[in-house]
Design an enzyme around this catalytic site. Structure first.
Site, PDB file in Angstrom:
ATOM      1  N   THR A  24       0.818  -1.215   0.000  1.00 56.91           N
ATOM      2  CA  THR A  24       0.000   0.000   0.000  1.00 56.91           C
ATOM      3  C   THR A  24       0.851   1.264   0.000  1.00 56.91           C
ATOM      4  O   THR A  24       2.028   1.244   0.351  1.00 56.91           O
ATOM      5  CB  THR A  24      -0.951   0.015   1.211  1.00 56.91           C
ATOM      6  OG1 THR A  24      -0.177   0.042   2.419  1.00 56.91           O
ATOM      7  CG2 THR A  24      -1.869  -1.191   1.210  1.00 56.91           C
ATOM      8  N   ASP A  25       0.214   2.359  -0.402  1.00 57.74           N
ATOM      9  CA  ASP A  25       0.912   3.652  -0.456  1.00 57.74           C
ATOM     10  C   ASP A  25       0.446   4.543   0.702  1.00 57.74           C
ATOM     11  O   ASP A  25      -0.303   4.093   1.584  1.00 57.74           O
ATOM     12  CB  ASP A  25       0.706   4.327  -1.820  1.00 57.74           C
ATOM     13  CG  ASP A  25      -0.753   4.643  -2.129  1.00 57.74           C
ATOM     14  OD1 ASP A  25      -1.604   4.622  -1.199  1.00 57.74           O
ATOM     15  OD2 ASP A  25      -1.047   4.921  -3.299  1.00 57.74           O
ATOM     16  N   ALA A  26       0.848   5.800   0.694  1.00 60.49           N
ATOM     17  CA  ALA A  26       0.502   6.720   1.773  1.00 60.49           C
ATOM     18  C   ALA A  26      -1.002   6.956   1.881  1.00 60.49           C
ATOM     19  O   ALA A  26      -1.500   7.325   2.943  1.00 60.49           O
ATOM     20  CB  ALA A  26       1.222   8.057   1.575  1.00 60.49           C
ATOM     21  N   VAL A  29      -4.002   2.664  -0.045  1.00 55.81           N
ATOM     22  CA  VAL A  29      -4.486   1.762  -1.084  1.00 55.81           C
ATOM     23  C   VAL A  29      -3.293   1.112  -1.770  1.00 55.81           C
ATOM     24  O   VAL A  29      -2.156   1.579  -1.660  1.00 55.81           O
ATOM     25  CB  VAL A  29      -5.380   2.484  -2.121  1.00 55.81           C
ATOM     26  CG1 VAL A  29      -6.631   3.043  -1.454  1.00 55.81           C
ATOM     27  CG2 VAL A  29      -4.619   3.582  -2.842  1.00 55.81           C
TER      28      VAL A  29
END
Length: 156
Positions: A24-26, A29
């Site tokens: 996941t990213d910041a 998601v």
């Protein structure tokens, strides 16, 4: 709007993958490039189950780099989602092959939600990076996947 189409054809191989936190990213998601990794998971497991492991293909002196890819996002995946990665082989030539994919969230008791779909095209190259025909045993096994799909369409 893209004119590219992605349709799974029989036989369709499905495997699952649970999203890890590192995917996941910041924003919380799944980072977009990870969907290409998920395509690889689906393709690798399909080849292992229905043809031969990539390691066996490499032992024959070939590698199958991605020559083209397409990815269409429909909805986001998040940490701990269980994904279903559906993969189908749709085209084979003497020196390349094309796979289509559909990735869905498949929560228990819930209807699957399509998250992404796309395709990859792979060239068969030797260790020097030169385009080369598939070894006969590899071509035979991957063409058998297409033939299995054609037979099911005729019988269906």
């Amino acid at each position: 709007m893209s004119k590219l189409t992605v349709n799974l054809v029989e036989p369709v191989f499905t495997t699952t993958y649970r999203v890890i936190y590192g995917d996941t990213d910041a924003a919380g998601v799944v980072y977009n490039a990870n969907y290409l990794r998920y395509f690889e998971i689906g393709r690798t497991e399909m080849m292992r189950a229905w043809a031969m492991p990539y390691s066996a293909i490499e032992e024959l002196g070939c590698v199958l780099p991605v020559a083209e890819s397409y990815l269409r996002f429909k909805a986001p995946a998040a940490y701990d989602d269980l994904l279903a990665i559906a993969t189908s082989l749709v085209e084979v030539s003497k020196v390349s092959c094309r796979f289509h994919y559909a990735i869905s969230r498949c929560g228990e008791g819930e209807r699957p939600v399509l998250l992404a779909k796309g395709f990859t095209v792979h060239a068969c190259v030797n260790r020097q990076g030169k385009l080369t025909p598939f070894p006969p045993v590899v071509l035979e096994k991957i063409e058998a996947i297409l033939e299995k799909g054609a037979a099911s369409q005729q019988n269906g």
